[in-house]
Motif scaffolding. Structure first.
Motif, PDB file in Angstrom:
ATOM      1  N   ARG A 354       0.688  -1.267  -0.051  1.00 16.63           N
ATOM      2  CA  ARG A 354      -0.231  -0.539   0.169  1.00 16.63           C
ATOM      3  C   ARG A 354       0.815   0.719  -0.074  1.00 16.63           C
ATOM      4  N   ALA A 355       0.355   2.726  -0.946  1.00 14.92           N
ATOM      5  CA  ALA A 355       1.341   3.512  -0.889  1.00 14.92           C
ATOM      6  C   ALA A 355       0.989   4.046   0.008  1.00 14.92           C
ATOM      7  N   ASP A 356       1.399   4.160   1.306  1.00 15.32           N
ATOM      8  CA  ASP A 356       1.922   4.978   2.525  1.00 15.32           C
ATOM      9  C   ASP A 356       3.573   5.453   2.879  1.00 15.32           C
ATOM     10  N   LEU A 357       2.948   6.254   2.947  1.00 19.09           N
ATOM     11  CA  LEU A 357       4.722   6.674   3.153  1.00 19.09           C
ATOM     12  C   LEU A 357       5.215   8.473   3.491  1.00 19.09           C
ATOM     13  N   VAL A 358       5.830   8.723   4.887  1.00 21.11           N
ATOM     14  CA  VAL A 358       6.010   9.618   5.306  1.00 21.11           C
ATOM     15  C   VAL A 358       8.020  10.494   4.991  1.00 21.11           C
ATOM     16  N   LEU A 376       8.429  16.701  13.004  1.00 20.58           N
ATOM     17  CA  LEU A 376       9.600  16.574  11.343  1.00 20.58           C
ATOM     18  C   LEU A 376       8.945  16.085  10.669  1.00 20.58           C
ATOM     19  N   ILE A 377       7.471  15.885  10.518  1.00 13.55           N
ATOM     20  CA  ILE A 377       6.784  15.145   8.987  1.00 13.55           C
ATOM     21  C   ILE A 377       5.979  16.092   8.052  1.00 13.55           C
ATOM     22  N   SER A 378       7.088  16.082   7.126  1.00 12.96           N
ATOM     23  CA  SER A 378       6.806  17.204   6.738  1.00 12.96           C
ATOM     24  C   SER A 378       5.431  16.948   5.198  1.00 12.96           C
ATOM     25  N   ASP A 379       5.447  15.681   4.337  1.00 10.76           N
ATOM     26  CA  ASP A 379       4.323  15.480   4.223  1.00 10.76           C
ATOM     27  C   ASP A 379       3.497  13.609   4.337  1.00 10.76           C
ATOM     28  N   VAL A 380       2.368  14.117   4.176  1.00 10.61           N
ATOM     29  CA  VAL A 380       2.420  12.578   4.423  1.00 10.61           C
ATOM     30  C   VAL A 380       1.514  11.433   2.872  1.00 10.61           C
ATOM     31  N   VAL A 381       1.625  10.341   2.586  1.00 10.06           N
ATOM     32  CA  VAL A 381       1.027  10.164   1.345  1.00 10.06           C
ATOM     33  C   VAL A 381       0.722   9.012   1.832  1.00 10.06           C
ATOM     34  N   HIS A 382      -1.242   8.628   1.670  1.00  8.67           N
ATOM     35  CA  HIS A 382      -1.991   7.550   2.437  1.00  8.67           C
ATOM     36  C   HIS A 382      -2.998   7.450   1.183  1.00  8.67           C
ATOM     37  N   ASN A 383      -2.825   5.837   0.890  1.00  2.00           N
ATOM     38  CA  ASN A 383      -3.539   5.342  -0.116  1.00  2.00           C
ATOM     39  C   ASN A 383      -2.965   5.741  -1.212  1.00  2.00           C
ATOM     40  N   GLY A 384      -1.912   6.485  -1.345  1.00  2.00           N
ATOM     41  CA  GLY A 384      -1.266   6.747  -2.883  1.00  2.00           C
ATOM     42  C   GLY A 384      -1.865   8.710  -2.905  1.00  2.00           C
ATOM     43  N   VAL A 385      -2.321   8.410  -2.089  1.00  2.00           N
ATOM     44  CA  VAL A 385      -3.146  10.652  -2.155  1.00  2.00           C
ATOM     45  C   VAL A 385      -2.032  11.530  -1.298  1.00  2.00           C
TER      46      VAL A 385
END
Length: 387
Positions: A354-358, A376-385
């Motif tokens: 699954r495309a979940d990345l930080v 420190l969390i700059s961007d979150v991609v959840h389920n590809g979004v």
């Protein structure tokens, strides 16, 4: 539409076959996301064309955090209880009944709003997969209601009717266990994936826990257990006996407990936010890891003993207080949490996952422990979004 995350300075894949060390580290990397899944991973210089691009600009990227233990469906506040503990009163777990009363009195919309706010708070901090328990209703209707609301937020829902014996069943624990194993389970099971028991003094003994978990498994639910938090007990070995996915807390362990975990598929899920908030002894993660046990980290987000939704905070605590290396703590907060949920599609970055990345606002995963308390969390991609 696809998305390319490129110019990644350090990519944590958690796939040793793909990169260096247990975190599977890649440098100067890129990840292509398509239809909610990872489609390609490799060198940034070899990245394919994409419809959209997220430029990591040399920053670190890792799998979204997997929080495998939380209690988000509740009402009320126990800040006064926290203040009393900080003034020296011990934690006993008795405050759970205070939250039960507030939760029963709350409307569906009030519970939905409060739980949703915490879920969004966790997501902003990089938690892309979260488990949510019931346990603050402790009646047939209120436990089913909590799980229906939790299911709106995650597929990883856990029936925890066996949190404590509610006030109306005081002195009648056997009767309450019969209620859990009968009408309450029937009402809860359609909305749950897991069943859990607080196996602890002042809550449920090993015989009651075995009966509850066994009937839950027969109903198709996976087993989890709160074990060995407040003192030594039978919870960990019961978890192994029943092939529970996870034994959670694991603060007071005998050599036999450690050996049982190390020789089993049951994950030891450690919850350092609880020790921080109760001024209790921390679990000995180093002892578990050195024995070969699988360790996960989770927040235990709840209003009484660990009111944090921050997995980065738990990573920092694990390194500082539980003798984990930064790499071990990051793995435990991602791939370890996935193991505790018996998932292989989250907590890892490889084609098909699954495309979940930080994206961290930092060059390395080390900064999660090196810079505690910093957002420190700059961007979150959840389920590809990209959120």
């Amino acid at each position: 539409m696809n998305l390319l995350v490129d110019r990644i300075g350090e990519l944590v894949t958690n796939d040793p076959a793909r990169g260096r060390g247990p975190l599977g580290l890649l440098r100067d990397a890129a990840v292509l996301v398509e239809d909610g899944r990872v489609a390609w991973i490799g060198r940034a210089a070899d990245a394919p064309a994409a419809d959209r691009r997220l430029d990591a600009d040399g920053r670190a990227v890792l799998p979204g955090f997997v929080d495998s233990h939380s209690h988000l469906v509740f009402a009320g506040d126990r800040a006064a209880e926290f203040a009393a503990r900080m003034a020296g009163e011990p934690y006993t777990g008795g405050g759970i009944r205070t939250t039960v009363a507030a939760t029963r009195a709350a409307s569906d919309d009030e519970l939905r709003f409060a739980a949703g706010r915490l879920r969004e708070e966790a997501l902003r901090q990089g938690t892309t997969t979260i488990e949510i328990k019931s346990g603050y209703g402790l009646s047939v209707a209120d436990e089913a209601r909590a799980l229906r609301i939790a299911r709106e937020l995650t597929d990883e829902t856990t029936f925890l009717g066996a949190h404590v014996v509610p006030a109306e069943y005081a002195g009648r624990a056997d009767d309450y266990v019969s209620l859990i194993c009968g009408p309450m389970l029937r009402a809860a099971a359609p909305h749950a994936r897991w069943i859990d028991v607080f196996c602890e003094r002042g809550a449920f003994d090993a015989d009651h826990a075995r009966a509850i978990l066994t009937v839950g498994q027969a109903a198709g639910l996976g087993a989890r257990i709160h074990a060995n938090q407040l003192g030594p007990g039978d919870g960990v070995r019961l978890a192994v006996e029943l092939d529970a996915a996870s034994a959670d807390h694991c603060t007071h362990l005998s050599d036999a407990d450690v050996d049982a975990l190390a020789s089993s598929a049951t994950v030891a899920t450690l919850l350092p936010g609880a020790e921080f908030s109760t001024r209790s002894r921390y679990p000995d993660a180093r002892r578990l890891l050195d024995a070969g046990a699988t360790v996960a980290l989770a927040t235990d987000c709840n209003p009484g003993s660990s009111y944090t939704s921050s997995m980065p905070f738990c990573v920092a605590l694990a390194v500082r207080e539980m003798r984990m290396t930064p790499a071990e703590a990051v793995w435990a907060a991602t791939a370890g949490g996935a193991r505790a949920l018996r998932r292989d599609d989250v907590g890892v970055l490889r084609p098909g996952a699954r495309a979940d990345l930080v994206v961290l606002d930092a060059p390395s995963h080390l900064h999660l422990a090196y810079r505690p308390g910093v957002p420190l969390i700059s961007d979150v991609v959840h389920n590809g979004v990209k959120l």
